[in-house]
Design an enzyme around this catalytic site. Structure first.
Site, PDB file in Angstrom:
ATOM      1  N   ASN A  13       0.901  -1.221  -0.065  1.00  0.00           N
ATOM      2  CA  ASN A  13      -0.138   0.005   0.007  1.00  0.00           C
ATOM      3  C   ASN A  13       0.934   1.097   0.135  1.00  0.00           C
ATOM      4  O   ASN A  13       1.454   1.542   0.728  1.00  0.00           O
ATOM      5  CB  ASN A  13      -0.926   0.017   1.210  1.00  0.00           C
ATOM      6  N   LYS A  15       0.334   4.409  -0.275  1.00  0.00           N
ATOM      7  CA  LYS A  15      -0.187   5.468   0.267  1.00  0.00           C
ATOM      8  C   LYS A  15       0.114   6.733  -0.544  1.00  0.00           C
ATOM      9  O   LYS A  15      -0.004   6.602  -1.902  1.00  0.00           O
ATOM     10  CB  LYS A  15       0.329   5.790   1.690  1.00  0.00           C
ATOM     11  N   HIS A  98      -9.220   1.756   4.931  1.00  0.00           N
ATOM     12  CA  HIS A  98      -7.995   1.834   5.402  1.00  0.00           C
ATOM     13  C   HIS A  98      -8.066   2.734   6.704  1.00  0.00           C
ATOM     14  O   HIS A  98      -9.029   3.693   6.692  1.00  0.00           O
ATOM     15  CB  HIS A  98      -6.758   2.600   4.593  1.00  0.00           C
ATOM     16  N   GLU A 100      -6.414   5.036   7.672  1.00  0.00           N
ATOM     17  CA  GLU A 100      -6.239   6.399   7.548  1.00  0.00           C
ATOM     18  C   GLU A 100      -7.633   7.150   6.987  1.00  0.00           C
ATOM     19  O   GLU A 100      -7.600   8.340   7.047  1.00  0.00           O
ATOM     20  CB  GLU A 100      -4.906   6.771   6.694  1.00  0.00           C
ATOM     21  N   GLU A 170      -5.315  -4.704  10.503  1.00  0.00           N
ATOM     22  CA  GLU A 170      -4.303  -3.671  10.799  1.00  0.00           C
ATOM     23  C   GLU A 170      -4.471  -2.911  11.945  1.00  0.00           C
ATOM     24  O   GLU A 170      -5.142  -1.828  12.216  1.00  0.00           O
ATOM     25  CB  GLU A 170      -4.261  -2.610   9.574  1.00  0.00           C
ATOM     26  N   GLY A 176       2.397   2.308  10.566  1.00  0.00           N
ATOM     27  CA  GLY A 176       3.549   3.520  10.548  1.00  0.00           C
ATOM     28  C   GLY A 176       4.403   3.903  11.778  1.00  0.00           C
ATOM     29  O   GLY A 176       4.749   4.996  11.704  1.00  0.00           O
ATOM     30  N   SER A 216       3.435  -1.997  10.257  1.00  0.00           N
ATOM     31  CA  SER A 216       5.039  -2.197  10.478  1.00  0.00           C
ATOM     32  C   SER A 216       5.473  -3.737  10.157  1.00  0.00           C
ATOM     33  O   SER A 216       6.656  -4.166  10.680  1.00  0.00           O
ATOM     34  CB  SER A 216       5.409  -1.879  11.558  1.00  0.00           C
TER      35      SER A 216
HETATM   36  P1  13P Z   1       3.283   0.374   7.594  1.00  0.00           P
HETATM   37  O1  13P Z   1       3.803  -0.894   6.928  1.00  0.00           O
HETATM   38  O2  13P Z   1       4.044   1.383   7.041  1.00  0.00           O
HETATM   39  O3  13P Z   1       3.228   0.299   8.996  1.00  0.00           O
HETATM   40  O4  13P Z   1       1.742   0.549   6.962  1.00  0.00           O
HETATM   41  C1  13P Z   1       0.837  -0.432   7.148  1.00  0.00           C
HETATM   42  C2  13P Z   1      -0.357  -0.120   6.354  1.00  0.00           C
HETATM   43  O5  13P Z   1      -1.111   0.892   6.667  1.00  0.00           O
HETATM   44  C3  13P Z   1      -0.704  -0.987   5.281  1.00  0.00           C
HETATM   45  O6  13P Z   1      -1.950  -0.734   4.765  1.00  0.00           O
END
Ligand code: 13P
Length: 255
Positions: A13, A15, A98, A100, A170, A176, A216
């Site tokens: 992903n 982002k 997601h 976010e 997640e 992140g 992560s």
């Molecule tokens: P990270 O791997 O950067 O923690 O992000 C995970 C994520 O949100 C995947 O959709």
């Protein structure tokens, strides 16, 4: 994971990262590194990068996904992109719900469900994200919340449609942050999602559905995470922006 009933899917992903030219360069770098994968390899990229990603991935085992989809077929929804538009552009997968998007853009369990239905209707494979915040975990709501989010996202989704659905657990506190869930926490969270599928659809669907872990996941911790029974691959943020790290995760899921 249980390789007899489920195939691992490693999805990046990206982002809000990479321009179209950077997309071409990164996929060209990744292609040879993941060519012998024994799992599905997906890259979910920003809308503006889809054309470049589809072109660069042509003839390889990398499949392209989007990071969101609107639930209406067309109309006055400035800034939104429909499932049919994505499908025609060569997209196969789409991330939905997601954290976010839930946190910064007002996604609700209802809109996650509507987007899921729109994606399935257009022949896209949704990767539906669920996960608890640290506060919810500490209050002891993880299981209740994961089951609720899972079932709400799948309202009016048939058992037949579930063949095309991936769910990603997640934990918000692991996204992140560099703080990864332990192997057992990931297995437990994914297990709660699988239990929700068992309650809603029965054993066959629960056992056959791919449930990823995300938060992560990286080149160092992927192997022991995907070795867990309920962890059928990963949804990778930061580490999917580095060709070598991403390919190490793909290899870990190919074992
Ligand atoms: P990270 O791997 O950067 O923690 O992000 C995970 C994520 O949100 C995947 O959709």
């Amino acid at each position: 994971m249980n390789k007899e009933t489920r195939k691992a899917v490693i999805a990046g992903n990206w982002k809000m990262n990479k321009t179209p030219s950077e997309t071409t360069a990164l996929i060209n770098e990744m292609k040879p590194l993941v060519a012998d994968a024994n799992c599905d390899v997906v890259l979910c990229v920003p809308f503006i990068d889809i054309a470049a990603a589809v072109e660069a991935a042509k003839g390889s085992n990398i499949k392209i996904g989007a990071e969101n989809v609107h639930f209406k077929e067309s109309g006055a929804y400035t800034g939104e992109v429909s499932a049919a538009m994505l499908k025609e552009a060569g997209v196969e997968y789409v991330v939905i719900g997601h954290s976010e998007r839930r946190t910064y853009f007002g996604e609700t369990d209802q809109t996650v469900n509507l987007r899921t239905l729109a994606a399935l209707n257009a022949g896209l494979k949704p990767i539906i994200c669920v996960g608890e915040t640290l506060e919810q975990r500490e209050l002891g709501y993880t299981e209740t919340l994961l089951k609720f989010q899972t079932k709400m996202a799948l309202t009016n989704v048939s058992a037949e449609d579930m063949k095309n659905v991936i769910i990603a657990y997640e934990p918000v506190w692991a996204i992140g942050t560099g703080v990864t869930a332990t192997d057992d926490q990931a297995d437990e969270g994914n297990g709660f999602v699988r239990a929700a599928l068992l309650e809603k659809y029965g054993k066959d669907v629960a056992e056959a559905t791919t449930i990823q872990y995300g938060g992560s996941m990286n080149a160092k911790n992927a192997e022991s995470l995907v070795a867990k029974y309920n962890v059928d691959g990963g949804l990778i943020g930061g580490a999917s922006l580095k060709a070598e790290d991403f390919s190490i995760i793909v290899k870990a899921a190919s074992k």
